[in-house]
Design an enzyme around this catalytic site. Structure first.
Site, mmCIF file in Angstrom:
data_model
loop_
_atom_site.group_PDB
_atom_site.id
_atom_site.type_symbol
_atom_site.label_atom_id
_atom_site.label_comp_id
_atom_site.label_asym_id
_atom_site.label_seq_id
_atom_site.Cartn_x
_atom_site.Cartn_y
_atom_site.Cartn_z
ATOM 1 N N LYS A 52 1.160 -0.684 -0.041
ATOM 2 C CA LYS A 52 -0.408 -0.244 0.127
ATOM 3 C C LYS A 52 1.069 1.438 0.425
ATOM 4 O O LYS A 52 0.623 2.221 -0.995
ATOM 5 C CB LYS A 52 -1.196 -0.292 0.990
ATOM 6 C CG LYS A 52 -2.035 -1.128 0.878
ATOM 7 C CD LYS A 52 -3.066 -1.140 2.699
ATOM 8 C CE LYS A 52 -3.796 -2.140 2.305
ATOM 9 N NZ LYS A 52 -4.841 -2.815 3.701
ATOM 10 N N GLN A 96 -4.453 -1.632 10.047
ATOM 11 C CA GLN A 96 -4.619 -3.252 8.858
ATOM 12 C C GLN A 96 -5.258 -4.219 10.148
ATOM 13 O O GLN A 96 -5.030 -3.998 11.266
ATOM 14 C CB GLN A 96 -2.918 -3.723 8.789
ATOM 15 C CG GLN A 96 -2.861 -4.485 7.496
ATOM 16 C CD GLN A 96 -2.910 -4.297 6.791
ATOM 17 O OE1 GLN A 96 -3.439 -3.204 5.808
ATOM 18 N NE2 GLN A 96 -3.926 -5.552 5.716
ATOM 19 N N ASP A 119 -10.908 2.551 4.477
ATOM 20 C CA ASP A 119 -11.647 1.517 3.931
ATOM 21 C C ASP A 119 -12.748 1.094 4.078
ATOM 22 O O ASP A 119 -12.815 -0.193 3.302
ATOM 23 C CB ASP A 119 -11.282 0.635 5.402
ATOM 24 C CG ASP A 119 -9.666 -0.347 5.326
ATOM 25 O OD1 ASP A 119 -9.052 -0.650 4.416
ATOM 26 O OD2 ASP A 119 -8.543 -0.173 5.957
#
Ligand code: GUN
Length: 290
Positions: A52, A96, A119
């Site tokens: 990412k 994460q 997200d």
């Protein structure tokens, strides 16, 4: 059979994002900034977060990484989330997953400012997605929608069968494809571990989205001639042929299913590369809104 090339498509989207960043800078705005919070050192999470960050650099974003050891407390992590929520320099951030067992993922997710939740995991974004409102859509579903759009795959009035009802793929896909729009306007069936007559249902599908996490689950005798098959599976299987010692296997038995398909995504190189691009698109959107 036409291959849906996620790698090529993701590169094209990245170029578009890089162009948009250049325009933002030219108009006096700052570069979009994505932050990532990583707890512990799980191999998979390390790899995803590194990818990412690399993708951010490639399109001209600023990125930052906030690291904690696995023994971080829930309160310390909540404080870090709060700090990112209030940092005017950060446009969007992710925590994460998975998190260590002593930390509630639900609590952490719900603490993220929905306007920075790139997200798309916060209940506000999930709720707005359901009503077809303005929301951050999570990476994998958004990546699949982008592939369907860019490959001009007709979904209107089609029967889509989704294998898997996970919160991050199966369920959001079922909602997005049944909403009004293009892609959308589909008739959707969601199948899961308790579904009966799975083979018969799959044989009625114009489009199959396989997201159950069982390698090579979908076989040729479950797929109608001319169907579109989207493979979301990414199971790591040991391999002596790769440097890493493993390779990715999809949920579709590609060798036997692909000859029957009008379109199919490979694994790797299909849905996977599109997920990071979706995160970048969400970050660009968050930055543009600020
Ligand atoms: N773990 C696996 N996939 C994801 C993702 O898309 N976002 C976050 N935050 N964690 C993940």
């Amino acid at each position: 059979m036409q291959l849906i090339d996620g790698k090529k498509t993701s590169q094209a989207v990245k170029l578009e994002i890089a162009e948009a960043v250049k325009k933002m800078i030219a108009s006096g705005k700052k570069k979009p900034h994505l932050a990532a919070v990583l707890v512990g050192n799980d191999g998979g999470s390390e790899t995803y977060v590194a990818a990412k960050i690399k993708a951010c650099e490639a399109v001209g974003f600023v990125s930052s990484l906030v690291r904690f050891t696995a023994d971080v407390t829930e309160n310390e992590l909540l404080a870090a989330v709060n700090k990112l929520n209030n940092d005017p320099d950060v446009d969007g951030f992710i925590v994460q997953l998975p998190l260590p067992k002593h930390i509630s993922e639900e609590k952490i997710t719900e603490a993220i400012d929905p306007s920075k939740d790139v997200d798309g995991f916060h209940p506000q974004n999930l709720g707005r997605m359901i009503t077809g409102g303005d929301a951050f859509i999570s990476a994998t579903p958004q990546g699949i929608m982008e592939l369907l759009k860019r490959y001009d795959i007709e979904t209107k009035g089609k029967h889509v069968v989704i294998l898997g009802r996970s919160n991050i793929v199966g369920r959001p896909m079922s909602i997005l494809l049944s909403l009004k729009g293009n892609p959308g306007d589909a008739t959707v069936t969601v199948c899961h571990s308790r579904t009966k007559n799975l083979k018969e249902i799959c044989l009625q599908a114009d489009i199959i989205v396989a997201a159950i996490g069982i390698p090579e689950f979908l076989k040729a005798d479950m797929v109608k001639e001319g169907a579109v098959v989207i493979d979301v599976g990414t199971t790591r299987v040991p391999s002596t042929e790769t440097k890493s010692g493993f390779r990715l296997k999809g949920d579709v038995d590609f060798a036997e299913v692909s000859p029957k398909c009008s379109f199919i995504t490979p694994v790797p190189g299909g849905v996977g590369p599109m997920t990071i691009v979706s995160l970048l698109l969400n970050t660009l959107k968050a930055a543009a809104k600020r």
